[in-house]
Design an enzyme around this catalytic site. Sequence first.
Site, short mmCIF file in Angstrom:
data_model
loop_
_atom_site.label_atom_id
_atom_site.label_comp_id
_atom_site.label_asym_id
_atom_site.label_seq_id
_atom_site.Cartn_x
_atom_site.Cartn_y
_atom_site.Cartn_z
N SER A 284 3.55 3.16 43.79
CA SER A 284 4.17 2.28 42.80
C SER A 284 3.60 0.86 42.85
O SER A 284 3.32 0.31 43.92
CB SER A 284 5.68 2.21 43.04
OG SER A 284 6.27 1.18 42.28
N ARG B 40 -2.34 -5.08 35.71
CA ARG B 40 -2.98 -3.91 36.30
C ARG B 40 -4.48 -3.85 36.01
O ARG B 40 -5.26 -3.44 36.87
CB ARG B 40 -2.31 -2.63 35.77
CG ARG B 40 -0.90 -2.46 36.30
CD ARG B 40 -0.23 -1.23 35.72
NE ARG B 40 1.05 -1.01 36.39
CZ ARG B 40 1.87 0.00 36.11
NH1 ARG B 40 1.54 0.86 35.16
NH2 ARG B 40 3.01 0.14 36.76
N GLU C 58 4.84 7.68 25.07
CA GLU C 58 3.41 7.56 25.38
C GLU C 58 2.54 8.28 24.35
O GLU C 58 1.35 7.97 24.23
CB GLU C 58 3.13 8.11 26.78
CG GLU C 58 1.73 7.82 27.29
CD GLU C 58 1.46 8.39 28.67
OE1 GLU C 58 0.35 8.18 29.19
OE2 GLU C 58 2.36 9.05 29.24
#
Length: 671
Positions: free
Chosen positions: A285, A338, A454
């Site tokens: 995570s 990210r 998604e």
Amino acid sequence: MAILNSKVPKGPLKDKWTSYKDHINLVNPANKRLIDIIVVGTGLAGGSASATLAELGYNVKAFAYQDSPRRAHSIAAQGGINAAKNYQGDGDSFYRLFYDTVKGGDYRSREANVYRLAEVSANIIDQCVAQGVPFARDYGGLLDNRSFGGVLVSRTFYAKGQTGQQLLLGAYSAMNRQIARGKIEMFNRHEMLDVVIVDGKARGIIARNLITGEIERHSAHAVVIASGGYGNVYFLSTNAMGSNATAAWKIHKKGAFFANPCYTQIHPTCIPRSGDYQSKLTLMSESLRNDGRIWVPKKMEDVVAIREGKLKPTQIAEEDRDYYLERRYPAFGNLVPRDVASRAAKERCDAGYGVNATGEAVYLDFKSAIERYGKEQAKLHHISNPTKEKITELGEAIVEAKYGNLFQMYEKIVDDNPYKTPMMIYPATHYTMGGVWVDYNLMTTIPGCYAIGEANFSDHGANRLGASALMQGLADGYFVLPYTIGDYLADDIRTGKISTDTKEFDEAEKAVRDRIDFFINNEGEHSVDYYHKKLGKIMWDKCGMARNEKGLKEAMAEIKVLREDFWKNVKVTGSANEMNPELEKAGRVADFLELGELFAKDALNRTESCGGHFREESVELDGPQKGEAKRDDVNFAYVAAWEYKGEPADAVLHKEQLEFNDIELKQRSYK
């Protein structure tokens, strides 16, 4: 050229959704009983949509290829879910969540959708608490928050490292209530293999019972695709092995546009691959970056010694460690977005500083956090002059309370104790940014066919903030689709039951049966996995984090050759009239082989560096930076600005030089 009408309402961003809901068509409760809806996929998006639509009174048929909705891949989401409740009093707001999400997506998200997402985010938390989702709470009993990458506030609600699982159980319990009432008909172990179009509208699906092999026809007034993303086009990804693109790809082949197929998210904290035999990768995570510090050795001789087993990372002196994210991006440190963290890790490993045998790993170290928490706990427990061992013991207990199941999972896979030795991590394919094009109503370019979660492209642009996937899935399912689908279905209250005894269903079923018969009867010599692995290597090497024109053209040619060989030489064992995982995989890999070529074509047409993908030849640096095209502190990109003019909603590209300073864009052309 087809015209895309986004149907984004006029007016200020903050008023669009409220005003829109006030004026769309509705279906009254008595008439909802006359409407059938098919939902394909029962993860967070599909599960929440199924439960909510059934609660409203619609008749829902829900399809899952797993043996239970509880096994949907949403269960693997670990770190948390974003919501702009400002419980921490640190300045959060709907606008700040909207801004962070648009910025995190490299300014390629559809702004109206994102602002709506930020608005409904707070409702998601209330809904889930009412369902009994055990979110973490602080000492006073209030819901706790933690930070995720790319933001300067704490807005992520979490349930230890099991957030996706707990949220999915909440949606599943809501589904079960409607199943018991007869409002949801649940089809486990069924896979959608085609969509049926009647008079230009989506009116049903062809599905295969994965236990018996039976081909079934199912009709409805609308079809909702909630089947997740296509990260497994890379073969190795953080997705479950069964995650696939088939449902979305089938509607694409029947006329639903695909948007941004080349954007995938590269997650920075994945357990590195240990060899060519692996079939999937395991995610750690992003919440770990709250307390873990990322580093590699500064000295190449230390790197070599670690790889050879002559030196342990704990033996590297503090001054000999390069905490490269803290060095490059001091304001965000280890909590950069990210894409930035992923590119930076790859850059260090490409430069030769990777710390495992493959040279593809960096360290995620909790030593500082354990020491910090230990000293704090010693004060709270009134322990004067605590020993180093006591500080470590107290600190490890806090880290275990926050991340224990993640540490346990890492130790089981790697056989190394992350409390004592730094974790090793490396970027990996994760969430997909592209997907089926949808308008503001979440409808595709096929009338009556919707895509949520998604499976659609709309909210995340080229990259997404951590903890936004769960937010989008539940927002679409609980609070957006149940409103917008009524606007379409209001015209169907007198349509009556959709018949499956029509030439459209006949033709769709025949196409499905012919394809299955081919796979079963083809006398090939290679397994399905043989082709999937080859495709994955092409995709990662030439369409992955680093791309260039030459490699993308090669990828398109190689995928075409591979696809032709697949249709000649694939071998599927077993029969069609039984549970046959090889047959399931064959259909999915056939779809990946087509999607992969579109993926490469899209990437080729985008001469840009964007999200987790770096287009090498698009960068030309002069002066002291000449030859350093892989530096993260400069990014040349196209900024996509959506201009809504009522009829076409076209993406207008403005080429600008964008300079990063702690991820803030100094200059940009954005309308």
